[in-house]
Design a protein around this motif. Sequence first.
Motif, short mmCIF file in Angstrom:
data_model
loop_
_atom_site.label_atom_id
_atom_site.label_comp_id
_atom_site.label_asym_id
_atom_site.label_seq_id
_atom_site.Cartn_x
_atom_site.Cartn_y
_atom_site.Cartn_z
N VAL A 249 -5.56 -10.33 -10.90
CA VAL A 249 -4.42 -9.39 -11.15
C VAL A 249 -4.96 -7.82 -11.18
CG1 VAL A 249 -2.75 -8.75 -12.94
CG2 VAL A 249 -3.42 -11.05 -12.71
N LYS A 250 -3.73 -7.14 -10.50
CA LYS A 250 -4.17 -5.92 -10.55
C LYS A 250 -2.92 -5.19 -11.20
CE LYS A 250 -7.24 -5.29 -6.54
NZ LYS A 250 -7.50 -4.39 -5.15
N VAL A 251 -3.14 -3.98 -12.00
CA VAL A 251 -2.24 -3.25 -12.54
C VAL A 251 -2.05 -1.79 -12.11
CG1 VAL A 251 -1.26 -2.82 -15.02
CG2 VAL A 251 -2.79 -4.80 -14.65
N PHE A 252 -0.94 -1.41 -11.89
CA PHE A 252 -0.78 -0.14 -11.42
C PHE A 252 0.29 0.77 -12.26
CE2 PHE A 252 -1.55 -3.15 -8.11
CZ PHE A 252 -2.58 -2.30 -7.40
N ASP A 253 0.12 2.13 -12.10
CA ASP A 253 1.10 3.13 -13.01
C ASP A 253 2.27 3.01 -12.09
OD1 ASP A 253 2.42 5.97 -12.83
OD2 ASP A 253 0.99 5.90 -14.60
N ALA A 254 3.30 2.83 -12.89
CA ALA A 254 4.75 2.69 -12.15
C ALA A 254 5.34 3.74 -11.45
CB ALA A 254 5.79 2.15 -13.38
N GLN A 255 4.64 5.09 -11.86
CA GLN A 255 5.30 6.15 -11.08
C GLN A 255 4.70 6.62 -9.88
OE1 GLN A 255 5.59 9.61 -13.74
NE2 GLN A 255 7.25 8.73 -15.21
N THR A 256 3.30 6.38 -9.77
CA THR A 256 2.29 6.87 -9.00
C THR A 256 1.81 5.60 -8.10
OG1 THR A 256 0.32 6.63 -10.18
CG2 THR A 256 1.65 8.72 -10.28
N LEU A 257 1.80 4.66 -8.51
CA LEU A 257 1.24 3.30 -7.99
C LEU A 257 -0.38 3.42 -8.08
CD1 LEU A 257 3.48 1.89 -5.07
CD2 LEU A 257 3.83 1.67 -7.58
N ASP A 258 -0.93 4.48 -8.82
CA ASP A 258 -2.44 4.37 -8.91
C ASP A 258 -2.99 3.21 -9.73
OD1 ASP A 258 -2.14 6.86 -7.56
OD2 ASP A 258 -2.34 8.17 -9.53
N LEU A 259 -3.83 2.67 -9.48
CA LEU A 259 -4.52 1.63 -9.92
C LEU A 259 -4.78 1.83 -11.36
CD1 LEU A 259 -5.64 -1.34 -9.53
CD2 LEU A 259 -7.75 -0.29 -8.95
N VAL A 260 -4.67 1.18 -12.33
CA VAL A 260 -4.74 1.30 -13.82
C VAL A 260 -6.05 0.28 -14.25
CG1 VAL A 260 -3.95 1.29 -16.06
CG2 VAL A 260 -2.79 2.28 -14.29
#
Length: 395
Positions: free
Chosen positions: A130-141
């Motif tokens: 699973v990969k999780v991203f910042d919803a605004q920027t789509l940067d990887l969290v």
Amino acid sequence: MSRMLPRYRVYLLVLATLLLTGCQNLAPRATGDLGLVIERATGSVQIIDTGSRSAVARIDGLGDLSHASVVYSRDERYAYVFGRDGGLTKVDMLLQRIDKRIIQSGNSIGGAISQDGSLIAVSNYEPGGVKVFDAQTLDLVADIPAVGENGKRSKVVGLVDAPQKRFVFSLYDSDEIWVADMRQSDKPEITRYRDVGEQPYDALITAEGRFYIAGLFGEDGLALLDLWQPQAGVKRILGDYGRGEEKLPVYKMPHLEGWAMAGNYALVPAVGGHEVLVIERENWQLVKRIPVHSQPIFVMASPDKRSVWVNFAHPDNDTIQVIDVATLEVVDTLKPGPAVLHMEFTPRGEEVWVSVRDANRIRVYDVYTRREITSIEMESPSGIFLTNRAHRIGL
């Protein structure tokens, strides 16, 4: 150099005029009547308006949408489209364009948005995890590899959001269910449940966010995790689910997200059978079998929970049947056309929108009279996702 300045000023004036003109063409509006339809054959989506019963705009360039799903930001402005090619695309529903698109894996199978709307999680087949991203920027969290107790990096299925900024998902290759607590987003806290059953293939979470239920591909039965009492672990329910006197070929595994929760009952598709099963939610026991047209795929309850609408697997996928919840009997059979793939109810439940892929049509029905109101031309439509999903857990 000084002689060039007026020309630059002219360019800037023209650019400003074009931008203002473009903004004027998109009148201010709200998002509550909007939705997306996946056009799976062309890698495009169409924005629809359920108030005017019309298609508003087509957006191209979203990649492989053969198994696509959508979640929405809490303000309903942005749709996040999960493509089969590993693409994660953020669509601006008001400006009618792609806001950002990334390729985050080789093969993905859906995703979820966190309860507070800040995180987007994607479940992956290849390379798994699973990969999780910042919803605004789509940067990887965060990157969660999903390596099971057997040492294998597993395909991840059945990913849903849960209360308290958690994601729950199943590991197909290692027979596990994991809960990822994302309250510290860059340091996920993982709780692992082992030996939940052979090859969990899909899952759902009930509307209040309490029960996570995974279907099992490798054996009969379902795995249930009570998120109010996680210390009790995963228990097995419906041990004979999928078992019958005559084993029929399974043309398509039903989606667990399509289970109908109506009152005290869960109405669920029988795997490989021509039945809808009625389960008492109090004790998760089977109480009735309803004979239906063919192998059910989606068994979906209307918002008022009075009726349940059922579509079917190939080759009998030209049909919808309607079950009355009060009597638990089939009360109507409709024939929308070849390859009925998905259904979506309008937020208040007066209409149902039906995708008919091989007729290149969306058909709109009155839920109570079950008469067709209108149809809208689309290119190979499949999933229909309305913006009210933004306010529901697990969708």
